[in-house]
Write a protein that holds these residues in place. Sequence first.
Motif, PDB file in Angstrom:
ATOM      1  N   UNK A 282     -11.205   4.395  -7.407  1.00 46.94           N
ATOM      2  CA  UNK A 282     -12.160   3.624  -6.294  1.00 46.94           C
ATOM      3  C   UNK A 282     -10.927   2.831  -5.438  1.00 46.94           C
ATOM      4  N   UNK A 283      -9.888   2.453  -5.993  1.00 45.17           N
ATOM      5  CA  UNK A 283      -8.712   1.997  -5.092  1.00 45.17           C
ATOM      6  C   UNK A 283      -8.338   3.115  -4.046  1.00 45.17           C
ATOM      7  N   UNK A 284      -8.061   4.322  -4.339  1.00 45.07           N
ATOM      8  CA  UNK A 284      -7.828   5.299  -3.480  1.00 45.07           C
ATOM      9  C   UNK A 284      -8.783   5.645  -2.486  1.00 45.07           C
ATOM     10  N   UNK A 285     -10.117   5.576  -3.112  1.00 45.93           N
ATOM     11  CA  UNK A 285     -11.155   5.956  -1.996  1.00 45.93           C
ATOM     12  C   UNK A 285     -11.203   4.645  -1.267  1.00 45.93           C
ATOM     13  N   UNK A 286     -11.215   3.397  -1.366  1.00 44.65           N
ATOM     14  CA  UNK A 286     -11.333   2.456  -0.904  1.00 44.65           C
ATOM     15  C   UNK A 286     -10.353   2.662   0.477  1.00 44.65           C
ATOM     16  N   UNK A 287      -9.043   3.037   0.137  1.00 45.58           N
ATOM     17  CA  UNK A 287      -7.918   3.017   0.994  1.00 45.58           C
ATOM     18  C   UNK A 287      -8.464   4.246   1.895  1.00 45.58           C
ATOM     19  N   UNK A 288      -9.015   5.290   1.680  1.00 44.19           N
ATOM     20  CA  UNK A 288      -9.382   6.315   2.339  1.00 44.19           C
ATOM     21  C   UNK A 288     -10.526   5.961   3.309  1.00 44.19           C
TER      22      UNK A 288
END
Lengths: 164, 349
Positions: free
Chosen positions: B289-295
Motif C-alpha cells: 500500500x505504501x508503494x501504491x500510495x506513492x504511485x
Amino acid sequence: MQCQNCKNQTATIHLTEITNGNRTETHLCQTCAQKQGLAVQTQIPLNELLSTLLSAQPEATGEDSTPQEEKACPRCGMTLRRFSKETLLGCPQDYEVFEKNLLPLIQRTHNGNTEHCGKTPSSVGPEQDKQIQLAALRRQLDVALRNEQYETAARLRDQIRNLQ
Amino acid sequence: MNPADLSSQPSPWINQPGPDFEIVISSRVRLARNLEGYEFKPCLSAQRQNEILEILTPALLSLDQKLYYIDVDKIAAVERELLAERYLISPAHVRGKGPRGVAIAEEENFSAMINEEDHLRMQAYAPGLQLKACLDRVNQIDDQIEKKVRFAFHPRFGYLTACPTNLGTGIRVSVMLHLPGLKMTGQIDKFFAAARDCNLAVRGAFGEGSETVGDFYQLSNQVTLGVAEAEVVSNFTEKIVPKIVEYERAARQTLIEQSPYVVDDKIQRALGVLRNARLISSQEALVLLSQVRLGVHIGRIFEIQVSKINNLFFHLQPAHLQMRAGKSLDPDQRDSFRAQVIRKALSPN
Ligand SMILES: [Zn+2]
Ligand SMILES: [Zn+2]
C-alpha cells in the motif's frame, strides 16, 4: 540468532519481505536495521537513565540513615527503587519528596530544562503566573542572544520589562 | 456510541484533504493531566480510579461539543483493539486494568482517555499538517475542564505527570509521515539523524516496538518541560516538517527522473498483488500500500483515490477485520478476509 549483516550482534528485528513473489526473511540487529531504515531508535532510553538514578546518589547525611532507594513518600509509599523499575511515580508529592534525585533525570530527558514554561491553570494566581512567564521569557531571551537575533531579543526585553 | 458500528466505516477525519497530506498523513496533539489530591496510576486503588471517573466523565460530557463515553473496562477485548486501531485509545489503555474510559467526538478527531498512564489524556487529530488546529482544540477543551476540576500543578515543574518524561506542558505533538522516496533513495538515515538532532523521537507508525513497516513513520517531541506548547508546535510546522516534506518531494522527483521504469514497475506490481492476492498479511499489505500510495501521488496511478488507501490502513487490521466479519478469525482466515477486503476496495471497476 545472529545479525545477518554485521554477523556480530544479536538479531532483534525480524522482517519478512515479499518481493516479486519471493519470500525473504531478514534478521538484523537494532543498529543495522536502523541504518537500513528498517527500524527506528525509540525515544530516550528511560530505563538506562533510571538505572543510574540510584547508583549515582550522594551519601545520605545526618541522622537519617535510611538508604536513598528505600526512602518512601509519606503519602503514597512510592520508593526510588520501585520507581526505577516501573518508571512511573506514585503521586504529585513525589516530585518534592524525591526532587534531588529526580532533577538530573528531568534535566536529561528535557534537554537541560528544569523550569516550566507555557500554560498555567487558571487556579494559579496572577503573581505566580507572572513569575512563570518571566522565567520563560528570560530563557527565550538567552536563546535569541546566543543566536544573535537582536530584533527578537529587543522585543523579548520589552516584554520582560512590561511584565515586571 | 457502539464500537461495532465503527468497524465498517473509515475514521471520518482521515479522508478530508489537509496541507501536505501526500507526505504528512495526519497530525496529533495530546495533553496529559492529573487531578490534584489523587495518586498516580501505580498507587491508585480501584475505588480511587472510580472516583476519578466520576469527576472527569461529567466534566467531559458537559463540554460545548458533544462527546460519547465508552466504558473501556466493560467492552469486549476486540472492541478495545478496534478503538486502538482507530487511534481513539492507546495500546496501554487496551492492556490497562480497572475502571477506565474514553470520551470520543463523533467525528473521531478528538478523544479523552480517563485513567490511562495519567488521569486524563486528551488528544486531537487532523489530516495533513494541521498541528496548530489540533493544539487549539485540546487547549480549548482543557480550559473548559479546568473550570470544573483542579489539576496537579507545580510552580517549577508545571503540570505533574506520572512519568517525568511528560512533565511541564504534558504535550506530545506528533505527525505521521509517509517517506517512501527517502527510503528508496537510501536517505532515510538522514531523516533519523535530523530527528535525533532536534530531540525528536521516530517510531514506526504501524507494527510493534522499533520495527517499521511500509515507510510510515511517526515523529514526535520528547521535551515537554521548559518549552511552551505553541513553541513546540511551531517548531514542527515551521521548521522540522517543512524540511522533511521538501526532502521527500526532492527524493520522489529524483526517482521519477532517474529510474522511472524501476519505480513504475514497483508500483504496478504492488497494485497487481493487492488486486489479486488471496492471502495477505497486514505487514505485506502495508508495504504494498505504501508503494501504491506513492504511485497515486507521483501520477503513476490515476484511478485510485488516496482516501481508499488511507481507509485500508484501518480496515486491514485484525480487530477491524474481525468486527466486520462478525466473528473471531484465526490468522489464516484473517489473511484471507484481508485479501478480500483489499481486492474489493482497489478493484478497477
Ligand atoms: Zn548487525
Ligand atoms: Zn507519593
